[in-house]
Design an enzyme around this catalytic site. Structure first.
Site, PDB file in Angstrom:
ATOM      1  N   ASP A  85       0.823  -1.210   0.000  1.00 56.38           N
ATOM      2  CA  ASP A  85       0.000   0.000   0.000  1.00 56.38           C
ATOM      3  C   ASP A  85       0.858   1.261   0.000  1.00 56.38           C
ATOM      4  O   ASP A  85       1.478   1.598   1.006  1.00 56.38           O
ATOM      5  CB  ASP A  85      -0.904  -0.027   1.238  1.00 56.38           C
ATOM      6  CG  ASP A  85      -1.899   1.116   1.261  1.00 56.38           C
ATOM      7  OD1 ASP A  85      -2.085   1.775   0.225  1.00 56.38           O
ATOM      8  OD2 ASP A  85      -2.499   1.340   2.328  1.00 56.38           O
ATOM      9  N   ASP A 279      -2.101   5.452  -5.501  1.00 51.38           N
ATOM     10  CA  ASP A 279      -2.375   4.592  -4.351  1.00 51.38           C
ATOM     11  C   ASP A 279      -2.526   3.132  -4.771  1.00 51.38           C
ATOM     12  O   ASP A 279      -3.582   2.710  -5.219  1.00 51.38           O
ATOM     13  CB  ASP A 279      -3.649   5.087  -3.657  1.00 51.38           C
ATOM     14  CG  ASP A 279      -3.970   4.325  -2.391  1.00 51.38           C
ATOM     15  OD1 ASP A 279      -3.182   3.435  -1.998  1.00 51.38           O
ATOM     16  OD2 ASP A 279      -5.013   4.605  -1.788  1.00 51.38           O
TER      17      ASP A 279
END
Ligand SMILES: *[C@@H]1O[C@H](CO)[C@@H](O)[C@H](O)[C@H]1NC(C)=O
Ligand SMILES: *[C@@H]1O[C@H](CO)[C@@H](O)[C@H](O)[C@H]1NC(C)=O
Ligand SMILES: *[C@@H]1O[C@H](CO)[C@@H](O)[C@H](O)[C@H]1NC(C)=O
Ligand SMILES: *[C@@H]1O[C@H](CO)[C@@H](O)[C@H](O)[C@H]1NC(C)=O
Ligand SMILES: *[C@@H]1O[C@H](CO)[C@@H](O)[C@H](O)[C@H]1NC(C)=O
Ligand SMILES: *[C@@H]1O[C@H](CO)[C@@H](O)[C@H](O)[C@H]1NC(C)=O
Ligand SMILES: *[C@@H]1O[C@H](CO)[C@@H](O)[C@H](O)[C@H]1NC(C)=O
Length: 475
Positions: A85, A279
């Site tokens: 992430d 992201d």
């Protein structure tokens, strides 16, 4: 159903096998290369229910369409699978006795869990670990430190969180800016050195940087290269853009999007200067509602207001249409087949529209009042170098399925004769974002303008409504 989902995974890239995890080259070229893998099929029913605050009943996808890497934690090593992430900064893992894992034992077994008491090298730090992601998931428990091994590299006393309480079966490896750690944002303490920083500290790499090659949706495998860049994995030239700070603070991978084109059509404002978050923790891409509406109209995407996502006939994947994203100078073309996501029901069927045509999920959804996020449906088409030492991001069109490897290290910022990422050119006159920046608001707190639906800047995983099959038949 696990098998159906996981068997599509392929083995690691040949070039990254075995002892080549760490490549030491002449001079100061130090990098750590790791294979990552993702999933292709999405099963809307295979997820647990979660009610989002004040908005809508939704199911949270905890497992599918994410990119994972393997690691071990502790002595003796406890294997763990981590969701990679770029939108958050803490590493955390579940423990088998967490409420979530007692219910979802099989999911936690698949993801791996960590028992601090079973590790002779575990050290307690404090009981203030508490992270929430704006998709509604959260984890809380202790911060500890222990030996963490990725590839062939071992990091001793790396700090991370243990989710004694969590709403997700999947541990997360946040590799963003340290200021975005919940230790800073929530506990108001100094930042600790997270994984990229510790790699620098241990001399494994020279700068807090990494290149992410997610690769094709249909390949389900890619790689992350810490401290280096692989020019075999992209087309053309890497171009370097400044990360947009939020009220003067570099906290997230925000860059300025200056245009989107669909065929010959301009989507949104001609003079767009929109901050967007890169992201990898977000499966879908989220853009301003007006832009999404234009895209949906142009492509005939079926919109479901209950789920806040769009569906398309799967045959759209065969259309040779690109959605092209402009970032002052670099342009990334996202082919339609990267935006059309296969979905399966828990029976393993593919859902259909009322006319019998197979239905697929569309990879772009409205951001509502939230941050604009370029998630995996965009990122697969790009080769992205994230450089936290220089506060820059370098972008190039990805080279799908490339087996060519030409790795160079990224030098520490301030080294003579280096302007950063090898082979990359600085964009002249990069556009500064005039919209889309919500202001820095530390991890775990979420963007200041949180509210409404679909808001998430960090560790966002896509959310799909339970009424999915019902609403499809109504079309
Ligand atoms: C992670 O480990 C599992 C189990 O050993 C293996 O099947 C998988 O290929 C590994 N994935 C990566 C990305 O290394
Ligand atoms: C770990 O061991 C200590 C000492 O034996 C015990 O007090 C503690 O409850 C254990 N923790 C867990 C999470 O089992
Ligand atoms: C974690 O943070 C949330 C949101 O601020 C709060 O509701 C919860 O009580 C916190 N948990 C702990 C254990 O402090
Ligand atoms: C990449 O490889 C996968 C799996 O072999 C294949 O399905 C896909 O079509 C390839 N993609 C491209 C762009 O060649
Ligand atoms: C798009 O632009 C190209 C080149 O300018 C042109 O050849 C083509 O006809 C245009 N297509 C449409 C649908 O307008
Ligand atoms: C990309 O955006 C920049 C900045 O707005 C603009 O100058 C340039 O013309 C755009 N490129 C294309 C091909 O539209
Ligand atoms: C850069 O080069 C100058 C002149 O050779 C030298 O004085 C300086 O120490 C160098 N700086 C670094 C960071 O190497």
């Amino acid at each position: 159903m696990k098998t159906a989902l996981w068997t599509t995974w392929l083995s690691s890239l040949p070039v990254l096998r075995g002892s080549t995890f760490l490549e030491k080259r002449d001079g100061d070229t130090r990098v750590v290369a790791l294979p990552i893998q993702g999933t292709r099929s999405i099963n809307p029913a295979r997820r647990h229910r979660l009610r989002r605050r004040g908005s809508f009943a939704a199911a949270l996808d905890n497992e599918e369409t994410m990119y994972f890497m393997n690691a071990t934690i502790g002595t003796p090593p406890q294997p763990i699978r981590l969701h990679l992430d770029t939108g958050s900064s803490d590493l955390w893992v579940n423990t088998p006795s967490s409420g979530n894992c007692l219910v979802h034992t099989d999911q936690c077994e698949l993801s791996g869990t960590y028992v601090a008491n079973d590790s002779s090298t575990s050290q307690y730090i404090g009981s203030y670990f508490n992270i929430s992601y704006l998709d509604g998931s959260n984890a809380e428990g202790d911060y500890v430190s222990d030996t963490v091994t990725v590839g062939s590299q071992q990091l001793d006393r790396l700090q991370f969180g243990i989710g004694y309480g969590s709403s997700s079966a999947q541990g997360i490896l946040g590799i963003g800016y340290e200021i975005n750690e919940v230790q800073v944002g929530r506990a108001h303490m100094e930042a600790y050195r997270n994984l990229p920083s510790r790699m620098v500290e241990e001399g494994l790499i020279q700068s807090r940087s990494y290149s992410l090659w997610l690769n094709d949706l249909y390949a389900n495998r890619g790689s992350i290269l810490f401290g280096g860049v692989d020019s075999g994995k992209y087309e053309g030239q890497l171009q370097t853009l400044p990360i947009q700070s939020e009220t003067g603070i570099f906290a997230e991978f925000m860059v300025t999007l200056t245009g989107i084109e669909l065929r010959n059509r301009t989507i949104g404002d001609k003079h767009m200067a929109l901050a967007v978050l890169l992201d990898s923790g977000s499966s879908l891409t989220y853009l301003q509602d007006d832009m999404v509406k234009e895209i949906y109209t142009a492509l005939g995407v079926h919109w479901t207001s209950t789920e806040l996502v769009g569906y398309v006939p799967c045959s759209l994947a065969q259309e040779r249409i690109d959605l092209t994203f402009n970032f002052s100078s670099p342009r990334i073309a996202v082919p339609m087949n990267e935006l059309v996501l296969e979905i399966v029901t828990d029976k393993g069927d593919r859902p259909t529209f009322a006319d019998g045509a197979p239905a697929c999920l569309f990879g772009i959804a409205p951001a509502g009042h939230g941050t604009n996020v370029l998630g995996d449906t965009f990122l697969r088409s790009a080769y992205v170098v994230y450089d936290m030492d220089r506060n820059q991001v370098s972008l190039a069109q990805t080279r799908f399925n490339s087996t060519v490897t030409k790795v160079q290290g990224i030098a520490a910022a301030g080294m003579n004769g280096t302007n950063g990422v090898p082979g990359a050119t600085l964009v002249t006159n990069p556009v500064t974002a005039t919209s889309g920046l919500v202001g820095y608001n530390a991890a775990g707190m979420g963007p200041k303008n949180a509210g409404g639906h679909g808001v998430s800047a960090m560790g966002r995983r896509w959310v799909l409504g339970l009424s999915f099959l019902v609403s499809l038949s109504g079309w």
